[in-house]
Write a protein that holds these residues in place. Structure first.
Motif, PDB file in Angstrom:
ATOM      1  N   ALA A   1      42.998  45.736  21.625  1.00 57.35           N
ATOM      2  CA  ALA A   1      43.394  45.609  20.216  1.00 57.35           C
ATOM      3  C   ALA A   1      42.287  46.141  19.305  1.00 57.35           C
ATOM      4  O   ALA A   1      42.571  46.850  18.327  1.00 57.35           O
ATOM      5  CB  ALA A   1      43.697  44.152  19.890  1.00 57.35           C
ATOM      6  N   ARG A   2      41.036  45.798  19.623  1.00 54.48           N
ATOM      7  CA  ARG A   2      39.911  46.308  18.811  1.00 54.48           C
ATOM      8  C   ARG A   2      39.845  47.825  18.881  1.00 54.48           C
ATOM      9  O   ARG A   2      39.627  48.502  17.871  1.00 54.48           O
ATOM     10  CB  ARG A   2      38.587  45.705  19.294  1.00 54.48           C
ATOM     11  CG  ARG A   2      38.387  44.254  18.960  1.00 54.48           C
ATOM     12  CD  ARG A   2      36.927  43.852  19.120  1.00 54.48           C
ATOM     13  NE  ARG A   2      36.405  44.119  20.456  1.00 54.48           N
ATOM     14  CZ  ARG A   2      36.467  43.268  21.476  1.00 54.48           C
ATOM     15  NH1 ARG A   2      37.081  42.095  21.321  1.00 54.48           N
ATOM     16  NH2 ARG A   2      35.945  43.565  22.655  1.00 54.48           N
ATOM     17  N   ALA A   3      40.012  48.352  20.089  1.00 58.05           N
ATOM     18  CA  ALA A   3      39.943  49.806  20.279  1.00 58.05           C
ATOM     19  C   ALA A   3      41.010  50.503  19.442  1.00 58.05           C
ATOM     20  O   ALA A   3      40.746  51.508  18.778  1.00 58.05           O
ATOM     21  CB  ALA A   3      40.111  50.155  21.755  1.00 58.05           C
ATOM     22  N   ALA A   4      42.234  49.956  19.433  1.00 56.41           N
ATOM     23  CA  ALA A   4      43.327  50.549  18.658  1.00 56.41           C
ATOM     24  C   ALA A   4      43.017  50.521  17.167  1.00 56.41           C
ATOM     25  O   ALA A   4      43.277  51.495  16.437  1.00 56.41           O
ATOM     26  CB  ALA A   4      44.634  49.807  18.950  1.00 56.41           C
ATOM     27  N   GLN A   5      42.450  49.414  16.695  1.00 57.82           N
ATOM     28  CA  GLN A   5      42.123  49.289  15.280  1.00 57.82           C
ATOM     29  C   GLN A   5      41.068  50.312  14.861  1.00 57.82           C
ATOM     30  O   GLN A   5      41.173  50.938  13.801  1.00 57.82           O
ATOM     31  CB  GLN A   5      41.622  47.877  14.993  1.00 57.82           C
ATOM     32  CG  GLN A   5      42.707  46.805  15.086  1.00 57.82           C
ATOM     33  CD  GLN A   5      42.156  45.408  14.983  1.00 57.82           C
ATOM     34  OE1 GLN A   5      40.942  45.200  14.896  1.00 57.82           O
ATOM     35  NE2 GLN A   5      43.030  44.405  15.011  1.00 57.82           N
ATOM     36  N   VAL A   6      40.044  50.473  15.715  1.00 56.88           N
ATOM     37  CA  VAL A   6      38.976  51.421  15.381  1.00 56.88           C
ATOM     38  C   VAL A   6      39.495  52.850  15.428  1.00 56.88           C
ATOM     39  O   VAL A   6      39.166  53.676  14.559  1.00 56.88           O
ATOM     40  CB  VAL A   6      37.778  51.248  16.345  1.00 56.88           C
ATOM     41  CG1 VAL A   6      36.717  52.308  16.076  1.00 56.88           C
ATOM     42  CG2 VAL A   6      37.171  49.855  16.184  1.00 56.88           C
ATOM     43  N   VAL A   7      40.318  53.161  16.430  1.00 59.64           N
ATOM     44  CA  VAL A   7      40.895  54.505  16.530  1.00 59.64           C
ATOM     45  C   VAL A   7      41.710  54.813  15.278  1.00 59.64           C
ATOM     46  O   VAL A   7      41.612  55.906  14.698  1.00 59.64           O
ATOM     47  CB  VAL A   7      41.780  54.629  17.797  1.00 59.64           C
ATOM     48  CG1 VAL A   7      42.631  55.910  17.732  1.00 59.64           C
ATOM     49  CG2 VAL A   7      40.904  54.651  19.044  1.00 59.64           C
ATOM     50  N   THR A   8      42.502  53.864  14.834  1.00 63.31           N
ATOM     51  CA  THR A   8      43.307  54.047  13.612  1.00 63.31           C
ATOM     52  C   THR A   8      42.405  54.252  12.397  1.00 63.31           C
ATOM     53  O   THR A   8      42.654  55.131  11.561  1.00 63.31           O
ATOM     54  CB  THR A   8      44.214  52.831  13.377  1.00 63.31           C
ATOM     55  OG1 THR A   8      45.101  52.684  14.494  1.00 63.31           O
ATOM     56  CG2 THR A   8      45.037  53.002  12.109  1.00 63.31           C
ATOM     57  N   ALA A   9      41.346  53.458  12.312  1.00 60.60           N
ATOM     58  CA  ALA A   9      40.413  53.570  11.188  1.00 60.60           C
ATOM     59  C   ALA A   9      39.729  54.934  11.164  1.00 60.60           C
ATOM     60  O   ALA A   9      39.385  55.455  10.096  1.00 60.60           O
ATOM     61  CB  ALA A   9      39.373  52.459  11.254  1.00 60.60           C
ATOM     62  N   LEU A  10      39.560  55.526  12.360  1.00 58.71           N
ATOM     63  CA  LEU A  10      38.911  56.839  12.452  1.00 58.71           C
ATOM     64  C   LEU A  10      39.887  57.987  12.231  1.00 58.71           C
ATOM     65  O   LEU A  10      39.497  59.153  12.252  1.00 58.71           O
ATOM     66  CB  LEU A  10      38.254  56.994  13.831  1.00 58.71           C
ATOM     67  CG  LEU A  10      37.047  56.096  14.114  1.00 58.71           C
ATOM     68  CD1 LEU A  10      36.608  56.236  15.569  1.00 58.71           C
ATOM     69  CD2 LEU A  10      35.880  56.435  13.187  1.00 58.71           C
ATOM     70  N   GLY A  11      41.159  57.649  12.033  1.00 58.91           N
ATOM     71  CA  GLY A  11      42.158  58.691  11.789  1.00 58.91           C
ATOM     72  C   GLY A  11      42.818  59.199  13.046  1.00 58.91           C
ATOM     73  O   GLY A  11      43.544  60.204  13.005  1.00 58.91           O
TER      74      GLY A  11
END
Length: 223
Positions: A199-209
């Motif tokens: 879940a954290r990985a998905a959130q960071v990936v989304t935040a990075l575009g």
């Protein structure tokens, strides 16, 4: 004479067989018991190893969850509430003794003591390395943090996935967003990654575009 000798040899051989058979009947069970003891003993040893590893991993996960608490009071309460063995208490008490919010130098010193303690199980030393990198942050050169994390991110290490996550964050710190997205998407597919980590990985990936990938899907190169 020859027949007599032959007869005597046959009788002697028969007596030997009879004695051997009687000995086997009397003591043969010992061999079976010994085999059973070896098999059962090996099974018990492996079970104990598995149990010890499971308990150590559970303790480590509890420590990580406790350290994720937002306030020193919550962290201390969570750490104090962990169920620990006598040996695990040493590590818990070292962490309890110093909170980076109030005493960063003390926290680093406590973690360094754990890392340098050869009597500590590797699983706890790896946990201390992981925590030390997080506590030190930018005060420790990025190359040193990467070197420490790579050592515990090797296959088979207990906190490999969490170390890989931190390595991805170092890529972000270096401004390498595409590489970080690829690393995090790969980590999201890793069987060692927990649901929370994914879940954290998905959130960071989304935040990075970037576009997060679900487990089992091919990871894109980045955004």
């Amino acid at each position: 004479m020859s027949n007599n000798e032959s007869f005597i040899d046959e009788v002697t051989e028969e007596v030997r067989r009879d004695r051997l058979f009687r000995v086997y009947k009397r003591y043969g069970w010992i061999g079976g018991v010994l085999i059973l003891v070896v098999v059962v003993g090996s099974g018990v040893i492996e079970w104990r190893k598995s149990q010890a590893e499971s308990l150590a991993r559970g303790f480590g996960d509890g420590v990580i969850d406790a350290l994720d608490m937002s306030s020193p009071e919550e962290r201390r309460a969570a750490l104090a509430g962990l169920s620990v063995s006598a040996d695990q208490a040493r590590l818990r008490d070292l962490i309890l003794a110093s909170d980076p919010t109030e005493d960063k130098a003390g926290a680093l010193a406590a973690l360094d003591a754990v890392i340098a303690d050869g009597k500590m199980p590797p699983v706890w030393r790896d946990l201390a390395v992981l925590r030390r990198v997080a506590v030190a942050g930018a005060d420790q050169p990025l190359a040193e943090r990467r070197s420490a994390l790579e050592a515990i991110a090797a296959a088979g290490r207990p906190y490999r996935a969490l170390a890989a996550e931190q390595l991805a964050y170092l890529l972000i710190e270096e401004g390498k967003a595409d590489e970080a997205i690829a690393a995090l998407n790969t980590l999201a597919q890793d069987q060692d990654s927990s649901g929370a980590l994914r879940a954290r990985a998905a959130q960071v990936v989304t935040a990075l575009g970037g576009t997060p990938v679900a487990a089992g899907n091919a990871a894109p190169a980045g955004g």
